[in-house]
Design an enzyme around this catalytic site. Structure first.
Site, PDB file in Angstrom:
ATOM      1  N   GLN A 152     -84.881  44.100 128.159  1.00 38.63           N
ATOM      2  CA  GLN A 152     -85.681  45.281 127.455  1.00 38.63           C
ATOM      3  C   GLN A 152     -85.750  45.780 126.113  1.00 38.63           C
ATOM      4  O   GLN A 152     -84.323  46.574 126.155  1.00 38.63           O
ATOM      5  CB  GLN A 152     -86.139  45.920 128.307  1.00 38.63           C
ATOM      6  CG  GLN A 152     -87.236  46.963 127.473  1.00 38.63           C
ATOM      7  CD  GLN A 152     -87.499  48.503 129.349  1.00 38.63           C
ATOM      8  OE1 GLN A 152     -87.427  48.860 129.278  1.00 38.63           O
ATOM      9  NE2 GLN A 152     -89.190  48.974 128.414  1.00 38.63           N
ATOM     10  N   GLU A 207     -85.841  48.902 135.290  1.00 33.14           N
ATOM     11  CA  GLU A 207     -85.818  49.047 136.753  1.00 33.14           C
ATOM     12  C   GLU A 207     -86.702  47.741 136.929  1.00 33.14           C
ATOM     13  O   GLU A 207     -87.777  47.016 136.665  1.00 33.14           O
ATOM     14  CB  GLU A 207     -87.889  49.854 136.483  1.00 33.14           C
ATOM     15  CG  GLU A 207     -88.204  48.863 135.060  1.00 33.14           C
ATOM     16  CD  GLU A 207     -88.481  49.638 133.251  1.00 33.14           C
ATOM     17  OE1 GLU A 207     -87.249  49.819 133.726  1.00 33.14           O
ATOM     18  OE2 GLU A 207     -89.480  50.107 132.975  1.00 33.14           O
ATOM     19  N   HIS A 243     -86.796  58.176 139.397  1.00 32.96           N
ATOM     20  CA  HIS A 243     -87.569  57.074 138.311  1.00 32.96           C
ATOM     21  C   HIS A 243     -87.658  55.724 138.163  1.00 32.96           C
ATOM     22  O   HIS A 243     -88.741  55.345 137.736  1.00 32.96           O
ATOM     23  CB  HIS A 243     -86.666  57.946 136.230  1.00 32.96           C
ATOM     24  CG  HIS A 243     -87.507  56.724 135.456  1.00 32.96           C
ATOM     25  ND1 HIS A 243     -87.896  58.134 134.431  1.00 32.96           N
ATOM     26  CD2 HIS A 243     -86.833  56.155 134.722  1.00 32.96           C
ATOM     27  CE1 HIS A 243     -88.449  57.662 133.690  1.00 32.96           C
ATOM     28  NE2 HIS A 243     -87.975  56.273 133.458  1.00 32.96           N
ATOM     29  N   GLU A 244     -86.063  55.516 138.349  1.00 35.54           N
ATOM     30  CA  GLU A 244     -86.892  53.896 138.704  1.00 35.54           C
ATOM     31  C   GLU A 244     -87.778  53.156 139.150  1.00 35.54           C
ATOM     32  O   GLU A 244     -87.915  52.301 138.970  1.00 35.54           O
ATOM     33  CB  GLU A 244     -85.012  53.086 138.464  1.00 35.54           C
ATOM     34  CG  GLU A 244     -84.164  53.514 137.672  1.00 35.54           C
ATOM     35  CD  GLU A 244     -84.624  53.104 136.229  1.00 35.54           C
ATOM     36  OE1 GLU A 244     -85.571  52.577 135.169  1.00 35.54           O
ATOM     37  OE2 GLU A 244     -84.292  54.184 134.664  1.00 35.54           O
ATOM     38  N   HIS A 282     -91.174  53.222 138.034  1.00 35.27           N
ATOM     39  CA  HIS A 282     -91.217  51.907 137.628  1.00 35.27           C
ATOM     40  C   HIS A 282     -92.053  50.641 138.838  1.00 35.27           C
ATOM     41  O   HIS A 282     -92.226  50.320 137.732  1.00 35.27           O
ATOM     42  CB  HIS A 282     -90.158  51.776 136.567  1.00 35.27           C
ATOM     43  CG  HIS A 282     -90.200  52.291 135.647  1.00 35.27           C
ATOM     44  ND1 HIS A 282     -90.951  52.601 134.567  1.00 35.27           N
ATOM     45  CD2 HIS A 282     -89.025  52.933 134.692  1.00 35.27           C
ATOM     46  CE1 HIS A 282     -90.257  52.939 133.611  1.00 35.27           C
ATOM     47  NE2 HIS A 282     -89.324  53.320 133.118  1.00 35.27           N
ATOM     48  N   GLU A 291     -93.465  54.897 130.349  1.00 41.07           N
ATOM     49  CA  GLU A 291     -92.866  55.948 130.510  1.00 41.07           C
ATOM     50  C   GLU A 291     -92.979  57.011 130.900  1.00 41.07           C
ATOM     51  O   GLU A 291     -92.363  57.605 131.512  1.00 41.07           O
ATOM     52  CB  GLU A 291     -91.333  55.573 129.719  1.00 41.07           C
ATOM     53  CG  GLU A 291     -90.497  54.793 129.156  1.00 41.07           C
ATOM     54  CD  GLU A 291     -90.138  54.428 130.440  1.00 41.07           C
ATOM     55  OE1 GLU A 291     -89.206  54.784 131.323  1.00 41.07           O
ATOM     56  OE2 GLU A 291     -89.371  53.070 130.759  1.00 41.07           O
ATOM     57  N   ASP A 312     -87.034  49.347 119.276  1.00 35.71           N
ATOM     58  CA  ASP A 312     -86.210  49.925 120.077  1.00 35.71           C
ATOM     59  C   ASP A 312     -86.130  51.681 119.354  1.00 35.71           C
ATOM     60  O   ASP A 312     -85.832  52.604 119.571  1.00 35.71           O
ATOM     61  CB  ASP A 312     -84.906  49.977 119.305  1.00 35.71           C
ATOM     62  CG  ASP A 312     -83.852  49.569 120.505  1.00 35.71           C
ATOM     63  OD1 ASP A 312     -84.303  49.748 121.781  1.00 35.71           O
ATOM     64  OD2 ASP A 312     -82.366  50.464 120.266  1.00 35.71           O
ATOM     65  N   TYR A 325     -91.353  59.301 126.683  1.00 33.92           N
ATOM     66  CA  TYR A 325     -91.358  60.057 128.177  1.00 33.92           C
ATOM     67  C   TYR A 325     -92.128  61.099 128.332  1.00 33.92           C
ATOM     68  O   TYR A 325     -92.403  61.449 129.086  1.00 33.92           O
ATOM     69  CB  TYR A 325     -89.545  59.858 128.569  1.00 33.92           C
ATOM     70  CG  TYR A 325     -89.182  58.624 128.472  1.00 33.92           C
ATOM     71  CD1 TYR A 325     -88.653  57.751 126.849  1.00 33.92           C
ATOM     72  CD2 TYR A 325     -88.545  58.108 129.735  1.00 33.92           C
ATOM     73  CE1 TYR A 325     -87.660  56.508 127.791  1.00 33.92           C
ATOM     74  CE2 TYR A 325     -87.686  56.996 129.784  1.00 33.92           C
ATOM     75  CZ  TYR A 325     -87.405  56.109 128.853  1.00 33.92           C
ATOM     76  OH  TYR A 325     -86.611  54.830 128.684  1.00 33.92           O
ATOM     77  N   LYS A 327     -77.541  56.452 125.892  1.00 43.98           N
ATOM     78  CA  LYS A 327     -77.628  58.553 125.558  1.00 43.98           C
ATOM     79  C   LYS A 327     -76.299  59.002 125.480  1.00 43.98           C
ATOM     80  O   LYS A 327     -76.668  60.127 124.537  1.00 43.98           O
ATOM     81  CB  LYS A 327     -78.601  58.652 126.635  1.00 43.98           C
ATOM     82  CG  LYS A 327     -79.372  59.613 126.962  1.00 43.98           C
ATOM     83  CD  LYS A 327     -79.420  60.112 128.277  1.00 43.98           C
ATOM     84  CE  LYS A 327     -79.371  61.427 128.900  1.00 43.98           C
ATOM     85  NZ  LYS A 327     -79.669  62.255 129.896  1.00 43.98           N
TER      86      LYS A 327
HETATM   87  N1  BES Z   1     -86.981  50.906 131.018  1.00 45.49           N
HETATM   88  C1  BES Z   1     -86.132  52.055 130.488  1.00 45.49           C
HETATM   89  C2  BES Z   1     -84.765  51.980 129.887  1.00 45.49           C
HETATM   90  C3  BES Z   1     -85.185  51.437 128.474  1.00 45.49           C
HETATM   91  C4  BES Z   1     -86.288  51.397 128.324  1.00 45.49           C
HETATM   92  C5  BES Z   1     -84.337  50.245 128.158  1.00 45.49           C
HETATM   93  C6  BES Z   1     -86.547  50.554 127.252  1.00 45.49           C
HETATM   94  C7  BES Z   1     -84.820  49.345 127.240  1.00 45.49           C
HETATM   95  C8  BES Z   1     -85.389  49.679 126.307  1.00 45.49           C
HETATM   96  C9  BES Z   1     -85.751  53.009 131.900  1.00 45.49           C
HETATM   97  O1  BES Z   1     -86.327  53.449 132.700  1.00 45.49           O
HETATM   98  C10 BES Z   1     -85.122  54.487 131.559  1.00 45.49           C
HETATM   99  O2  BES Z   1     -86.444  55.246 131.260  1.00 45.49           O
HETATM  100  N2  BES Z   1     -84.325  54.762 131.491  1.00 45.49           N
HETATM  101  C11 BES Z   1     -83.589  56.299 131.692  1.00 45.49           C
HETATM  102  C12 BES Z   1     -83.066  57.009 132.521  1.00 45.49           C
HETATM  103  C13 BES Z   1     -84.538  58.228 132.851  1.00 45.49           C
HETATM  104  C14 BES Z   1     -84.239  58.865 133.983  1.00 45.49           C
HETATM  105  C15 BES Z   1     -84.682  58.622 131.611  1.00 45.49           C
HETATM  106  C16 BES Z   1     -81.997  55.950 130.648  1.00 45.49           C
HETATM  107  O3  BES Z   1     -81.564  54.841 131.194  1.00 45.49           O
HETATM  108  O4  BES Z   1     -81.783  57.060 130.146  1.00 45.49           O
HETATM  109 ZN    ZN Z   2     -88.167  54.425 132.067  1.00 48.17          ZN
END
Ligand code: BES
Ligand code: ZN
Length: 603
Positions: A138, A274, A298-299, A302, A321, A376, A384, A559
């Protein structure tokens, strides 16, 4: 045969003009319903050699166009016969290049033999005592390890045969018959077979290979991890089955058979991903006290929002999201109570406001504008947390029973399909909000306008309010710190404190650390918040520098890592940032590395 290149060039330029939704493909013309992937994973050469075979849907005489990026294409066959193909001349830095294959209407199957390269950005080959490989597809990186029509609106089933070195386990976002690896005769490799019988979009294809073991949690869920992490992961995720039960109670039966979690090396660039049947997760959620399990909620969520009902384009990302954050907090409420879920909600709003400060107003709309940009760019707290806040505001207005009935119906009726913002709005107008409520909520303002509308439901967390009182006391005088009930606080309260306390001096920050041992915490969110403070206050003594260096060198989660570099630049520590980056960039996945590079370029 001069005419073939000529025709192909015409097709190629024609196609280039028509990139839709971050893909060169035209699935309305020629597409596939099943993909079989035969692959050999070679750790020595850090390369996957593979053949992808596509079972085509009935079609007319049109070219099959696949997205590729950083791949070395070797051969294309059409119903078993080698055929010519055209590969886009130059690689677009975001989209890669199209692979164009002429197919007559009679053609049923196409196969592409290829190799991945060092430019296959989805892949990270983790070096060290025990090698590990994982993918992150993704949003549009699936094309960098499998040629595909890489857009979320297209679904297909897949199967795979994956050969890996003896002693390593392969896992995919599919049925993982890990007991059934077949040793290849006379070879030092084993082969794993996978089946994903439900249709999925390309961004959910995933592979991991490493020294991995499994521990069951219930008869349908469990955890995979390297041996050193397995016990910790198993205890940390002990509530997994309860989470699935809570989720099913809310929005209907789990549709993907098993639900397992794979704990990846710390270089994984996200918190979680996810991938169907097999969530990929960072080890930084293993705090030792279950304080970060909301990420797994969260995952898991999804599995409905995103994997069952998928955003049609990346502009509709909030449908994936925002819905998932809403669902995540509902699961958390069910398992751990309203006090916990409300703290999470309050923090999500704090993060949202902070993120919005750094974004252009147009990027704070829920419906994104990602045309000609890297998707991205839209993957931030707006989708979110503003998405969550809209759904929460609707829930508070229409009442929970109505909200839940709507969502259950939404996931049932659109399962294994796609949704876009406009169709969701129409559904919500018809089945969720009566005219009065619709006028009150005015969802169009949330979706097509910047910022947060004034009718947003005021989220109040008692625990966060109490924490804010302590913050006010500590900001006013030193005495507050001495009475702080730090050790009794939840991680959410500690995080709230560290991100809002105005620490008066570097000495006071070190004193704080001595008193409460913050830099020794097992909670990565707290450690991250602490390191951010150290940068902002220019605390660079040896002990703290060591903690910083260890974190930047062992964790690859974007992050955490990208904001630390960004903060260093802002605090006039560019040289230091460059030094760390020089040392550690090889250990980062492309998505983390690319973001840091952007930060390093800026003033
Ligand atoms: N699907 C996302 C991760 C993602 C989004 C990867 C867009 C690439 C492009 C995943 O479900 C996600 O949201 N992960 C978050 C954690 C969540 C608890 C907010 C993360 O990785 O921080
Ligand atoms: Zn997510």
């Amino acid at each position: 045969m001069k005419w073939i290149p000529l025709i192909l060039t015409i097709v190629c330029t024609h196609v280039k003009a028509q990139v839709i939704n971050h893909s060169y493909a035209h699935p309305d013309k020629v597409s596939y319903h099943h993909l079989h992937w035969q692959a050999k994973v070679n750790f020595q050469s850090q390369c996957i050699e593979a053949t992808a075979t596509y079972d085509l849907k009935p079609h007319d005489d049109h070219p099959l166009i696949l997205d590729t990026k950083g791949l070395e294409i070797q051969q294309v066959k059409s119903d078993g016969v080698v055929v010519p193909y055209e590969l886009g001349k130059t690689e677009d830095p975001i989209l890669g290049r199209p692979l164009i294959i002429q197919v007559k209407s009679s053609v049923k199957q196409v196969s592409v033999t290829y190799k991945t390269t060092a430019a296959s950005e989805a892949l990270l080959w983790v070096e060290g005592d025990s090698p590990f490989l994982f993918t992150q597809s993704q949003a549009i990186l699936a094309r960098s390890w499998i040629p595909c029509q890489d857009l979320p609106a297209l679904r297909f089933t897949y199967s795979a045969d994956v050969e890996v070195p003896n002693g390593l386990m392969a896992l995919m976002s599919a049925s993982n018959a890990h007991q059934k690896a077949v040793a290849k005769k006379g070879a030092s490799t084993v082969e794993y077979h996978f089946e994903q019988r439900k249709t999925i979009p390309s961004y959910l294809m995933a592979l991991a290979v490493g020294n991995i073991e499994f521990a069951a949690i219930s008869n349908r869920c469990g955890v995979y991890a390297t041996p050193d992490q397995l016990n910790l992961a198993h205890t940390e995720l002990a509530d997994l089955e309860k989470m699935i039960v809570a989720a099913e109670k809310l929005y209907g039966a789990y549709q993907w058979d098993r639900y397992d979690v794979l704990i990846l090396p710390a270089a994984f660039p996200f918190g979680g991903m996810e991938n169907p049947m097999l969530t990929f997760a960072t080890p930084t959620i293993l705090a030792g006290d279950k304080s970060l399990v909301s990420l797994i909620a969260h995952e898991l969520a999804h599995s409905w929002s995103g994997n069952l009902v998928t955003n049609e384009t990346w502009d509709d990302f909030w449908l994936n999201e925002g819905f998932t954050v809403y669902f995540e907090f509902r699961i958390m409420e069910e398992l751990y109570g309203k006090e916990v879920s409300e703290m999470l909600a309050a923090l999500s709003i704090q993060d949202l406001y902070q993120t919005m400060e750094e974004l252009a107003p147009v990027d704070t709309h829920l419906k994104l504008h990602l045309k000609d940009r890297n998707p991205d760019d839209g993957m931030n707290d707006v989708a979110y947390n503003k998405g969550y806040w809209l759904l929460r505001t609707i829930e508070e207005r229409v009442g929970r029973p109505k909200m839940d009935a709507f969502l259950k119906n939404y996931f049932t009726h659109h399962a294994f399909g796609v949704m876009n913002t406009e169709r969701f709005l129409a559904l919500a107008k018809k089945d969720l909000m009566d005219p009065g409520n619709y006028r009150f909520i005015a969802p169009e303002a949330w979706i097509y306008q910047p910022g947060v509308p004034e009718n947003a439901y005021p989220i109040v967390s008692q625990k966060i309010l109490e924490t804010d009182d302590w913050i006010a006391r500590c900001n006013a005088s030193d005495e507050g710190i001495k009475q702080l009930p730090w050790k009794e606080w939840s991680y959410q309260q500690q995080y709230r404190f560290l991100t809002n306390w105005q620490c008066p001096s570097a000495d006071k920050l070190n004193e704080f650390n001595q008193r409460f041992g913050v830099s020794k915490t097992g909670n990565s969110e707290i450690l991250f918040a602490w390191l951010m403070m150290c940068i902002q206050m220019s605390v660079w003594d040896d002990a703290n520098e060591q903690v910083m260096s260890h974190f930047l060198g062992s964790v690859g989660r974007r992050k955490f890592i990208a904001p630390l570099y960004k903060a260093m630049i802002k605090a006039h520590q560019r040289e230091r940032a460059l030094g760390y980056f020089d040392r550690y960039q090889q250990t980062y996945h492309a998505v983390t590395r690319n973001t840091i590079v952007e930060h390093l370029k800026s003033e």
